[in-house]
Design a protein around this motif. Structure first.
Motif, PDB file in Angstrom:
ATOM      1  N   LEU A 175       2.314  12.978   4.176  1.00 60.10           N
ATOM      2  CA  LEU A 175       1.844  13.689   3.000  1.00 60.10           C
ATOM      3  C   LEU A 175       2.749  14.889   2.728  1.00 60.10           C
ATOM      4  O   LEU A 175       3.030  15.690   3.623  1.00 60.10           O
ATOM      5  N   MET A 176       3.217  14.994   1.492  1.00 64.60           N
ATOM      6  CA  MET A 176       4.099  16.090   1.087  1.00 64.60           C
ATOM      7  C   MET A 176       3.397  16.901  -0.001  1.00 64.60           C
ATOM      8  O   MET A 176       3.393  16.524  -1.175  1.00 64.60           O
ATOM      9  N   ILE A 177       2.763  17.979   0.407  1.00 65.97           N
ATOM     10  CA  ILE A 177       2.004  18.810  -0.532  1.00 65.97           C
ATOM     11  C   ILE A 177       2.968  19.735  -1.259  1.00 65.97           C
ATOM     12  O   ILE A 177       3.766  20.443  -0.644  1.00 65.97           O
ATOM     13  N   SER A 178       2.876  19.714  -2.590  1.00 64.40           N
ATOM     14  CA  SER A 178       3.780  20.540  -3.381  1.00 64.40           C
ATOM     15  C   SER A 178       3.025  21.154  -4.563  1.00 64.40           C
ATOM     16  O   SER A 178       1.813  21.398  -4.456  1.00 64.40           O
ATOM     17  N   GLU A 179       3.686  21.378  -5.670  1.00 69.09           N
ATOM     18  CA  GLU A 179       3.140  22.216  -6.742  1.00 69.09           C
ATOM     19  C   GLU A 179       2.339  21.463  -7.795  1.00 69.09           C
ATOM     20  O   GLU A 179       1.445  22.027  -8.439  1.00 69.09           O
ATOM     21  N   SER A 180       2.634  20.177  -8.011  1.00 65.55           N
ATOM     22  CA  SER A 180       2.039  19.475  -9.161  1.00 65.55           C
ATOM     23  C   SER A 180       0.541  19.262  -9.030  1.00 65.55           C
ATOM     24  O   SER A 180      -0.137  18.975 -10.024  1.00 65.55           O
ATOM     25  N   CYS A 181       0.008  19.420  -7.803  1.00 63.34           N
ATOM     26  CA  CYS A 181      -1.432  19.257  -7.612  1.00 63.34           C
ATOM     27  C   CYS A 181      -2.167  20.592  -7.707  1.00 63.34           C
ATOM     28  O   CYS A 181      -3.401  20.634  -7.722  1.00 63.34           O
ATOM     29  N   GLY A 182      -1.403  21.696  -7.722  1.00 64.28           N
ATOM     30  CA  GLY A 182      -2.011  23.023  -7.774  1.00 64.28           C
ATOM     31  C   GLY A 182      -1.838  23.795  -6.490  1.00 64.28           C
ATOM     32  O   GLY A 182      -2.268  24.954  -6.397  1.00 64.28           O
ATOM     33  N   CYS A 183      -1.196  23.186  -5.479  1.00 63.84           N
ATOM     34  CA  CYS A 183      -0.940  23.887  -4.220  1.00 63.84           C
ATOM     35  C   CYS A 183       0.331  24.721  -4.330  1.00 63.84           C
ATOM     36  O   CYS A 183       1.167  24.505  -5.206  1.00 63.84           O
ATOM     37  N   ASP A 184       0.462  25.673  -3.417  1.00 63.63           N
ATOM     38  CA  ASP A 184       1.699  26.434  -3.312  1.00 63.63           C
ATOM     39  C   ASP A 184       2.666  25.678  -2.419  1.00 63.63           C
ATOM     40  O   ASP A 184       2.268  25.096  -1.414  1.00 63.63           O
ATOM     41  N   ASP A 185       3.928  25.706  -2.788  1.00 64.66           N
ATOM     42  CA  ASP A 185       4.973  25.054  -1.975  1.00 64.66           C
ATOM     43  C   ASP A 185       5.983  26.121  -1.586  1.00 64.66           C
ATOM     44  O   ASP A 185       6.767  26.587  -2.411  1.00 64.66           O
ATOM     45  N   SER A 186       5.919  26.512  -0.327  1.00 62.06           N
ATOM     46  CA  SER A 186       6.794  27.596   0.147  1.00 62.06           C
ATOM     47  C   SER A 186       8.173  27.099   0.560  1.00 62.06           C
ATOM     48  O   SER A 186       9.071  27.895   0.827  1.00 62.06           O
ATOM     49  N   SER A 187       8.337  25.756   0.629  1.00 60.14           N
ATOM     50  CA  SER A 187       9.647  25.228   1.044  1.00 60.14           C
ATOM     51  C   SER A 187      10.675  25.499  -0.047  1.00 60.14           C
ATOM     52  O   SER A 187      10.370  25.474  -1.240  1.00 60.14           O
ATOM     53  N   LEU A 188      11.883  25.791   0.372  1.00 62.01           N
ATOM     54  CA  LEU A 188      12.948  26.123  -0.559  1.00 62.01           C
ATOM     55  C   LEU A 188      13.871  24.933  -0.757  1.00 62.01           C
ATOM     56  O   LEU A 188      14.305  24.312   0.207  1.00 62.01           O
ATOM     57  N   VAL A 189      14.138  24.619  -1.994  1.00 62.60           N
ATOM     58  CA  VAL A 189      15.095  23.566  -2.328  1.00 62.60           C
ATOM     59  C   VAL A 189      16.189  24.195  -3.175  1.00 62.60           C
ATOM     60  O   VAL A 189      15.921  24.760  -4.239  1.00 62.60           O
ATOM     61  N   ASN A 190      17.420  24.123  -2.674  1.00 57.33           N
ATOM     62  CA  ASN A 190      18.550  24.703  -3.398  1.00 57.33           C
ATOM     63  C   ASN A 190      18.997  23.716  -4.472  1.00 57.33           C
ATOM     64  O   ASN A 190      19.858  22.862  -4.243  1.00 57.33           O
ATOM     65  N   VAL A 191      18.369  23.831  -5.639  1.00 54.50           N
ATOM     66  CA  VAL A 191      18.650  22.901  -6.729  1.00 54.50           C
ATOM     67  C   VAL A 191      20.105  22.988  -7.150  1.00 54.50           C
ATOM     68  O   VAL A 191      20.765  21.970  -7.414  1.00 54.50           O
ATOM     69  N   SER A 192      20.625  24.203  -7.216  1.00 53.52           N
ATOM     70  CA  SER A 192      22.016  24.393  -7.633  1.00 53.52           C
ATOM     71  C   SER A 192      22.969  23.650  -6.710  1.00 53.52           C
ATOM     72  O   SER A 192      23.907  22.985  -7.168  1.00 53.52           O
ATOM     73  N   ARG A 193      22.699  23.741  -5.404  1.00 55.12           N
ATOM     74  CA  ARG A 193      23.577  23.047  -4.442  1.00 55.12           C
ATOM     75  C   ARG A 193      23.499  21.541  -4.619  1.00 55.12           C
ATOM     76  O   ARG A 193      24.516  20.845  -4.581  1.00 55.12           O
ATOM     77  N   HIS A 194      22.291  21.019  -4.819  1.00 59.33           N
ATOM     78  CA  HIS A 194      22.126  19.577  -5.006  1.00 59.33           C
ATOM     79  C   HIS A 194      22.826  19.096  -6.280  1.00 59.33           C
ATOM     80  O   HIS A 194      23.486  18.054  -6.282  1.00 59.33           O
ATOM     81  N   LEU A 195      22.692  19.859  -7.360  1.00 63.26           N
ATOM     82  CA  LEU A 195      23.335  19.469  -8.609  1.00 63.26           C
ATOM     83  C   LEU A 195      24.851  19.528  -8.484  1.00 63.26           C
ATOM     84  O   LEU A 195      25.567  18.661  -9.006  1.00 63.26           O
ATOM     85  N   THR A 196      25.348  20.561  -7.781  1.00 63.90           N
ATOM     86  CA  THR A 196      26.798  20.667  -7.552  1.00 63.90           C
ATOM     87  C   THR A 196      27.293  19.483  -6.736  1.00 63.90           C
ATOM     88  O   THR A 196      28.348  18.901  -7.019  1.00 63.90           O
ATOM     89  N   ASP A 197      26.483  19.099  -5.728  1.00 64.51           N
ATOM     90  CA  ASP A 197      26.856  17.960  -4.885  1.00 64.51           C
ATOM     91  C   ASP A 197      26.887  16.668  -5.699  1.00 64.51           C
ATOM     92  O   ASP A 197      27.815  15.867  -5.577  1.00 64.51           O
ATOM     93  N   LEU A 198      25.862  16.473  -6.554  1.00 65.45           N
ATOM     94  CA  LEU A 198      25.814  15.268  -7.386  1.00 65.45           C
ATOM     95  C   LEU A 198      26.992  15.214  -8.353  1.00 65.45           C
ATOM     96  O   LEU A 198      27.604  14.163  -8.561  1.00 65.45           O
ATOM     97  N   THR A 199      27.310  16.370  -8.955  1.00 66.84           N
ATOM     98  CA  THR A 199      28.445  16.428  -9.885  1.00 66.84           C
ATOM     99  C   THR A 199      29.746  16.115  -9.172  1.00 66.84           C
ATOM    100  O   THR A 199      30.602  15.378  -9.682  1.00 66.84           O
ATOM    101  N   SER A 200      29.879  16.684  -7.965  1.00 70.93           N
ATOM    102  CA  SER A 200      31.088  16.435  -7.175  1.00 70.93           C
ATOM    103  C   SER A 200      31.208  14.959  -6.806  1.00 70.93           C
ATOM    104  O   SER A 200      32.298  14.374  -6.899  1.00 70.93           O
ATOM    105  N   ARG A 201      30.086  14.347  -6.415  1.00 75.58           N
ATOM    106  CA  ARG A 201      30.107  12.936  -6.033  1.00 75.58           C
ATOM    107  C   ARG A 201      30.483  12.056  -7.219  1.00 75.58           C
ATOM    108  O   ARG A 201      31.255  11.100  -7.087  1.00 75.58           O
ATOM    109  N   PHE A 202      29.957  12.389  -8.393  1.00 77.59           N
ATOM    110  CA  PHE A 202      30.261  11.593  -9.581  1.00 77.59           C
ATOM    111  C   PHE A 202      31.724  11.750  -9.990  1.00 77.59           C
ATOM    112  O   PHE A 202      32.385  10.767 -10.354  1.00 77.59           O
ATOM    113  N   SER A 203      32.236  12.985  -9.915  1.00 75.34           N
ATOM    114  CA  SER A 203      33.642  13.220 -10.265  1.00 75.34           C
ATOM    115  C   SER A 203      34.563  12.480  -9.309  1.00 75.34           C
ATOM    116  O   SER A 203      35.563  11.874  -9.725  1.00 75.34           O
ATOM    117  N   ARG A 204      34.212  12.525  -8.017  1.00 72.92           N
ATOM    118  CA  ARG A 204      35.018  11.820  -7.023  1.00 72.92           C
ATOM    119  C   ARG A 204      34.982  10.317  -7.282  1.00 72.92           C
ATOM    120  O   ARG A 204      36.001   9.627  -7.171  1.00 72.92           O
TER     121      ARG A 204
END
Length: 644
Positions: free
Chosen positions: A280-309
């Protein structure tokens, strides 16, 4: 077992997918400390359609040597061809090889799968029991699909346990497990004007679509409508709000497999069923607080880099493929693969692939790799690389050394129009996903370039055969007069450049009419072939030998032999054929030999023929006189001094 290592053979598809990459890396990490080494047998497509091209891909599984495999692991949800899976299980059973199937249910093997029912139940209970939602709606998958129906049943069960009446007609919509249908179903919910407190979705793709559609309509998630998903799709981390879901973790599956490999072989051969519950992965869409941090910028940079490569490598691989197609020979074609983006790779080809005389489109081409293979390319080999042969049972050169590194060996078949060409083996020294993403690109390039190269070589071979048929006399194998022009011109140009003389030999079979009349035309043909053979074999291999017509032949040669020695050589060969063939007639020929003057350009074709012709006809005239004189002598002889 190979050397000191036990072998786990994993059968999967789509190695470039994140989930398959996770399965391979987690499995390898969990079994290497048990002295196992992982060999991955992979297809780029999931084999769902069982099409002709997919048959060529699936030839990779014929590489699995059950005599050396200690456990066969099949990812059932990755390979959609269930008949193929049954065949693999049957092959393994013949050699008492234990089989572990991930995500399927088969008789006589160990089956390990995710407990989707109880994992999904955790999500539904979190929404109903923890948050207390009573007015809820379910976004199901495809109607009558077993997974969709199971999740509807879980939804119904939890509702009834919590005193909520279940009404399928009003409480269930169908989003077909995909975004567009789920968005359309959400629009229909919005049009009803009676929004639920929560929408529980059967998978994450639909949950993302539901959130987006609600928010586009001005409905706040989760403040006005809570949403949950299922599957642990990577997209949920980048959604706003992040989606509450349940993660199916391959790490849990592979740890279970590693534990099973500690069992005795007899126990591994027993049928068993294990279920691994998703998390079970409790997150925000149900109304709970999600304290875990996801570096969206890093993931998007990685995806862009992978696509360019990907784009840059695709361009480079296309250029390599074109150069392979135009390779002048096998070695030149192989060395086009030397590139910074191709590493830790060995390419093996079936022997038939490098034989230009074999039709590449034979419908009966076997879907295996034979007894011997050609090592077409080794990225770790010396440069320039020279292809060489190894026994097929070796799989690749230095197999034990490759296994010792501890990383998976990744094997993928090469095929062109469903004809197996060979296979590639990647031995990456890391788990970097960009390496795995590159495999389908390289395989696709090799399929097209090697398949095309093979076809072009065969076409050139056929064209040469057609040219030979048009240029060569079918009876003698010598050039026809018209077909000799190119070879004759090349010879004359070469001799003129070197200021050398040309020798012309004319032959005319003696008594052909008598042979035909007395013994038949088949015997006449034999005598013509014998004369052609004697002429050709008496001349250097670079000579141009021509059947001028009928029983008359000519040879143009560069030779230092004396004219008399050449004559004696031809006559000796004719006598040998006459003696060994047992024919009732002698095979002889009139011969005229002419050598062009020294230190002058070689005369024209017509002048050379005329000069040799004159000498030959003098020889023929002398032979007639000799035959006439012999015929005039009475049987028994007469010395002219006796009287009757």
């Amino acid at each position: 077992m190979i050397g000191k290592y036990k072998i786990a053979a994993l059968c999967v598809s789509r190695i470039h997918d994140d989930s398959t990459h996770e399965l391979i890396t987690e499995l390898n990490k969990n079994i290497t400390d048990k002295d196992y080494r992982l060999m991955v047998f992979h297809t780029c497509s999931d084999l769902y359609w069982d099409s002709s091209g997919e048959k060529g891909e699936s030839s990779v599984f014929s590489l699995i040597d059950m005599r050396r495999v200690d456990v066969l692991i099949i990812a059932d949800e990755k390979i959609k061809n269930k008949q193929l899976i049954k065949q693999l299980i049957e092959r393994a059973s013949l050699f008492d090889v234990p089989v572990i199937v991930i995500g399927g249910s088969y008789r006589g093997v160990i089956n390990i799968g995710f407990d989707f029912r109880h994992g999904f139940e955790d999500v539904v209970r979190h929404m109903i029991e923890f948050h207390g939602f009573r007015h809820v709606h379910f976004m199901a998958g495809v109607q009558n699909n077993e997974f969709s129906e199971e999740r509807i049943d879980v939804f119904r069960q939890v509702l009834e346990e919590n005193g909520i009446e279940f009404d399928r007609e009003s409480m269930v919509s169908y989003g077909d497990f995909w975004r567009e249908p789920a968005a359309a179903a959400t629009d229909r919910l919005l049009s009803r004007g009676d929004l639920p407190e929560a929408i529980i979705c059967a998978n994450d793709a639909m949950a993302v679509a539901v959130c987006e559609t609600l928010m586009n309509a001005g409905v706040k998630v989760p403040d006005e409508v809570a949403v949950s998903g299922f599957d642990g799709l990577v997209d949920i981390y980048f959604n706003s709000p992040r989606i509450t879901s349940s993660l199916c973790c391959y790490g849990d599956i592979t740890r279970k497999i590693a534990g099973l490999l500690s069992m005795r072989k007899d126990d591994l051969l027993q049928e068993a069923h294990y279920q691994i519950k998703s998390r079970l992965m409790i997150s925000e869409s149900c109304g709970c607080d999600d304290s875990s941090l996801v570096n969206v910028s890093r993931h998007l940079t990685d995806l862009t880099s992978r696509f360019s490569r990907y784009k840059e490598e695709e361009k480079t691989l296309n250029e390599i493929g074109v150069r392979i197609l135009s390779g002048r020979n096998l070695r030149a074609a192989a060395n086009e693969l030397h590139s910074p983006i191709i590493y830790n790779m060995r390419c093996m080809l079936r022997k038939e692939v490098i034989d230009e005389t074999i039709d590449p489109f034979e419908s009966e081409a076997p879907h295996d790799f034979g007894e011997e293979l050609c090592v077409f390319f080794d990225s770790d080999g010396a440069m320039p690389f020279a292809p060489y042969d190894i026994p097929a049972k070796s799989v690749i050169p230095g197999l034990e050394v490759a296994l010792a590194h501890g990383y998976p060996l990744l094997l993928t078949a090469l095929n062109f129009l469903d004809v197996p060409l060979g296979y590639v083996v990647f031995m990456f020294q890391s788990y970097a996903i960009n390496n795995y993403e590159k495999i389908p690109q390289i395989v696709n390039m090799l399929n097209n370039s090697i398949g095309g190269y093979r076809s072009l070589r065969y076409q050139r071979f056929i064209a040469e055969k057609i040219r030979e048929l048009s240029e060569c006399d079918q009876l003698t194998g010598l050039y026809t007069r018209g077909g000799s022009a190119r070879s004759y011109e090349n010879l004359v140009n070469k001799l003129n450049d070197q200021n050398r003389q040309i020798t012309v030999i004319m032959t005319d079979l003696d008594g052909l009419k008598q042979i035909n009349d007395n013994y038949g035309h088949t015997e006449g043909d034999f005598a013509i072939k014998a004369t052609a053979s004697a002429l050709k074999n008496s001349c250097p291999s670079s000579s141009v030998c021509i059947r001028m017509g009928g029983d008359e032949m000519a040879a143009f040669a560069s030779t230092s032999m004396s004219l008399e020695d050449l004559r004696l050589e031809i006559e000796a060969r004719l006598r040998s054929i006459s003696r060994t063939s047992g024919k009732p007639y002698p095979i002889t020929a009139s011969i005229g030999i002419y050598r062009s003057p020294a230190n002058t350009p070689i005369p024209s074709f017509e002048e050379l023929i005329r000069s040799a012709d004159e000498i030959m006809y003098k020889d023929k005239a002398q032979r007639r006189k000799l035959r006439s004189a012999k015929a005039a002598v009475p049987e028994g002889g007469n010395d002219g001094n006796t009287t009757k």
